[in-house]
Design an enzyme around this catalytic site. Sequence first.
Site, PDB file in Angstrom:
ATOM      1  N   CYS A 124       0.830  -1.208   0.000  1.00  0.00           N
ATOM      2  CA  CYS A 124       0.000   0.000   0.000  1.00  0.00           C
ATOM      3  C   CYS A 124       0.863   1.256   0.000  1.00  0.00           C
ATOM      4  CB  CYS A 124      -0.940   0.012   1.200  1.00  0.00           C
ATOM      5  SG  CYS A 124      -0.101  -0.039   2.798  1.00  0.00           S
ATOM      6  N   GLU A 131      -3.004   0.453  -4.153  1.00  0.00           N
ATOM      7  CA  GLU A 131      -2.254  -0.764  -3.881  1.00  0.00           C
ATOM      8  C   GLU A 131      -1.417  -1.113  -5.111  1.00  0.00           C
ATOM      9  OE1 GLU A 131      -2.321  -2.834  -1.118  1.00  0.00           O
ATOM     10  OE2 GLU A 131      -3.774  -1.639   0.026  1.00  0.00           O
TER      11      GLU A 131
END
Length: 476
Positions: free
Chosen positions: A423, A469
């Site tokens: 992330c 992501e």
Amino acid sequence: MERQEQEKSLSKKKTRTKFKKPILDESLSWEQRLADAATPLWRLSYNEQLNIKQKQQERILLQIFKCNLSNKSAQTQAPPVGKLNFPVFPIIPSPDTEGYRNKSTFSVNRGVDGNPKTVGLYVGTGKAGNILCVNGDHLINMPEKHKLVARCYQNFIRISPLDPCLLFHSGGHWREVTVRTNAQGHTMAIVYFHPQKLNKEEIGNHKGALIEYFIQGPGSVCRLDSLYFQESSMTRCSHNDSPYQLLYGQQHIYEETILLYDQQHIHEEVLGFKFRISADAFFQVNRGAAELLYKTVRDICLPDGQTKKEERTGEKMTLLDVCCGTGAIGITMSSRVDRVIGIELIEQAVQDARHNAALNSVLNCEFMPGRAEVVLPGLMSPWGSSEGSVTAVVNPARAGLHHRVIRAIRNHPSIRRLLYISCKPEGDAMRNFRELCCEPDPKKKLTGQAFAPRLAVPVDMFPHTPHSELILLFER
């Protein structure tokens, strides 16, 4: 020398294109300032947001590539300056761009009007000494149910005789509230409370008032399925440190009504599998995008287009799921491998993962509690050729993986493929990438063959923010 100068020039140009949060403009309303802080891209069209994120991920990956240039074992020929030697696929858009969050946490602090019992999100910084709590009703990434619970909690603490806990050392009791929902609208609220010097009877009275307000009083409009309460004298406290106390309702909330006998957690359905989620367990905040993320991981995890373990011939395949949470990745991949082993720090999440495997009649998954850097080396040391090919999937927090985890993965010859879900690849995860791709370094105990990046796929999990992501496939 010329190539180094080109790389420096490119790095500077890329740095200039990096997205920067807007400086708080005092001419804007507090609502606009909060929107700029929490959802900095909210003024742009969604296509413009995706374009920014795509370029941002490509810039980050160029940094990874430069680290990999010196790895002669992983690359035979360096590509032109500013080019990657592996494909970066177009960013996968989120199917929902508004109200997509299934989890929101609201703080308690002084509001714009000076009221210390204001529930919302922070604007400003502690360093500048200008923190204020602003109501989040206008934020487009939060569902209306979350905002409703926050408003009701604010009303409750304002009629409570107890002070809010703004700073632990300055007293006060009422802290933040977390709201979790699923696709069916089932709602779990978790209230955090600093006991200070109150005795059990006194705390019990205030818990009773909280229950009465949300179940029978004005807060009943929230229609909570579960109401939790956690006493904590620390900023962050797990269920093991201080158990979540169920004040009302069932401990689970299910995605479908067929399992009403056990509604003690929130449940979500992803790729046809059901997942139970506890109060403190990790689950992606955007269910729709999470489904696309897991599908992408599943599709690229096995080579040669193989889809089912029955279709494979030869050696066995084991999936090692590090930081497995409630088991979503391992369970959704279970039909394509012979064995799944998951490792997770949060004990309650491990219990959820085991329950999820049983709930979905998945029999080849094993989930283990503990820190990955402690569990993984001991787990893998006895593995031999009998384990067959091992594919590792890691989905760590922003801090990345502990160096002992990277070392265990790097040094085990059976692991040929690694999917890293990050992330924040530009943060501490960069250290992980360097250690995975560098040449063997006995001083760091990195003796195994180096990995090399083969492809990257960004997934937009957080519309209206600069974050996304990144799935990176490494092979050796």
